[in-house]
Design a protein around this motif. Structure first.
Motif, short mmCIF file in Angstrom:
data_model
loop_
_atom_site.label_atom_id
_atom_site.label_comp_id
_atom_site.label_asym_id
_atom_site.label_seq_id
_atom_site.Cartn_x
_atom_site.Cartn_y
_atom_site.Cartn_z
N MET A 187 0.86 -1.50 0.03
CA MET A 187 -0.36 -0.04 0.17
C MET A 187 1.19 1.45 -0.13
N LYS A 188 2.08 1.43 0.63
CA LYS A 188 3.12 2.23 0.68
C LYS A 188 3.54 2.51 -0.51
N LEU A 189 3.93 1.53 -1.46
CA LEU A 189 4.66 1.40 -2.23
C LEU A 189 3.35 2.24 -3.45
N PHE A 190 2.53 1.51 -3.64
CA PHE A 190 1.46 2.05 -4.50
C PHE A 190 1.18 4.45 -3.80
N LEU A 191 0.85 4.01 -3.05
CA LEU A 191 0.97 5.54 -2.60
C LEU A 191 1.91 6.01 -3.14
N PHE A 192 3.06 5.46 -2.57
CA PHE A 192 4.24 7.35 -3.31
C PHE A 192 4.26 6.60 -4.81
N PHE A 193 4.42 5.46 -5.18
CA PHE A 193 4.29 5.58 -6.78
C PHE A 193 2.93 6.59 -7.30
N THR A 194 2.25 6.69 -6.94
CA THR A 194 1.21 7.86 -6.90
C THR A 194 1.71 8.65 -7.35
N LEU A 195 1.90 9.22 -5.96
CA LEU A 195 2.28 10.80 -5.68
C LEU A 195 3.36 10.79 -6.43
N GLY A 196 4.65 9.65 -7.00
CA GLY A 196 5.56 10.77 -7.49
C GLY A 196 5.26 10.46 -9.22
N SER A 197 4.31 9.71 -9.39
CA SER A 197 3.84 10.34 -10.79
C SER A 197 2.66 11.69 -11.78
N CYS A 198 1.99 11.54 -10.76
CA CYS A 198 1.36 13.31 -10.34
C CYS A 198 2.47 14.00 -10.67
N TRP A 199 3.87 14.38 -9.63
CA TRP A 199 4.38 14.53 -9.59
C TRP A 199 5.20 14.70 -11.19
N GLY A 200 5.40 13.84 -11.52
CA GLY A 200 5.81 13.67 -12.98
C GLY A 200 4.65 13.98 -13.62
N SER A 201 4.29 13.91 -14.15
CA SER A 201 2.78 14.58 -14.86
C SER A 201 2.90 16.36 -14.89
N PHE A 202 3.42 16.44 -13.85
CA PHE A 202 3.33 18.22 -13.15
C PHE A 202 4.99 18.95 -14.49
N ILE A 203 5.32 18.18 -13.46
CA ILE A 203 6.99 18.77 -14.22
C ILE A 203 7.19 18.60 -15.39
N TYR A 204 6.18 17.66 -16.53
CA TYR A 204 6.34 17.68 -17.90
C TYR A 204 5.65 19.00 -18.11
N CYS A 205 4.34 19.39 -17.65
CA CYS A 205 3.46 19.82 -18.29
C CYS A 205 3.87 21.24 -18.14
N SER A 206 4.60 21.36 -17.17
CA SER A 206 5.44 22.27 -17.09
C SER A 206 6.93 22.87 -17.98
N TYR A 207 7.47 21.77 -18.26
CA TYR A 207 8.03 21.99 -18.51
C TYR A 207 8.00 22.72 -20.69
N TRP A 208 6.58 21.31 -20.80
CA TRP A 208 6.00 21.63 -22.48
C TRP A 208 5.66 23.07 -22.31
N ARG A 209 4.28 23.35 -21.19
CA ARG A 209 3.69 25.18 -21.85
C ARG A 209 5.55 26.16 -20.90
N GLU A 210 6.11 25.40 -20.41
CA GLU A 210 7.31 26.52 -20.94
C GLU A 210 7.89 26.42 -21.94
#
Length: 222
Positions: A1-24
């Motif tokens: 459960m802990k691994l799944f939670l942190f994987f989810t958080l990490g994937s959300c962060w990955g989505s955000f920083i790629y979005c930031s990169y693309w928009r910039e």
């Protein structure tokens, strides 16, 4: 459960920083418009914004125009999800691990885009890390003298243009996090991986922060 939670958080962060990169890259502010399709520019529904899962459900295509979606964003989500999951096994403080990786990954995006980083982001993150180390009694006053000497030595590489000023600050912060010997290991990892990539790409100039970020991640694990 802990691994799944942190994987989810990490994937959300990955989505955000790629979005930031693309928009910039395309000179679009993060605040003026919600997420949209690169091709038809229609605003995406929440169901289309779930990291990794939406890409798989939609078979890599926009739910409106059916054009292919870039797989780079999904790869970024997957990589950051795996990074966050791996950090749960680190002996280092998990909070500082996650903060440092989030901070350096954002610096990485900026460095890849501009070969430069935001000074506010660089120094703001540095101060937060030093404050955290101080509160947790991991910041020793005698480190300041040795850090000063290290700063002067590394500044020579900045003058020679082998390092950028942001690279220098990030290496000094690494010294406070890990100490001298692990900093040497980091420099070995960074220089080796950088030389290999330079040979593969046949170039003499690369952004260094991505390699420093990778090295810091490895140090957290070992």
């Amino acid at each position: 459960m802990k691994l799944f939670l942190f994987f989810t958080l990490g994937s959300c962060w990955g989505s955000f920083i790629y979005c930031s990169y693309w928009r910039e890259k395309n000179q679009i502010s993060l605040t003026i418009k919600r997420s949209f399709c690169d091709n038809c520019h229609k605003s995406l529904k929440i169901v289309s914004l779930i990291p990794i899962i939406s890409f798989l459900i939609q078979k890599g295509r926009c739910c409106y125009c059916k054009n292919s979606i870039s797989w780079v964003s999904t790869c970024c989500e997957l990589i950051m999800g795996c990074c966050f999951s791996c950090l749960t096994h680190s002996d280092y403080n998990l909070g500082i691990c996650l903060f440092v990786i989030c901070w350096t990954s954002w610096l990485t995006i900026e460095d890849l885009q501009n070969l430069a980083v935001s000074q506010n982001l660089l120094f703001g993150g540095s101060l937060i890390i030093l404050a955290f180390l101080k509160l947790n009694h991991q910041f020793q006053i005698n480190f300041l003298a040795s850090a000063g000497i290290l700063f002067v030595l590394l500044s020579c590489f900045v003058i020679l243009r082998w390092l950028g000023s942001a690279d220098l600050i990030l290496l000094i912060i690494t010294y406070f996090l890990f100490g001298f010997w692990k900093l040497l290991l980091l420099l070995l990892l960074v220089s080796t991986s950088g030389i290999i990539v330079c040979l593969i790409l046949k170039t003499s100039r690369l952004p260094l922060i991505p390699f420093i970020t990778l090295g810091i991640f490895i140090l957290f694990l070992i």
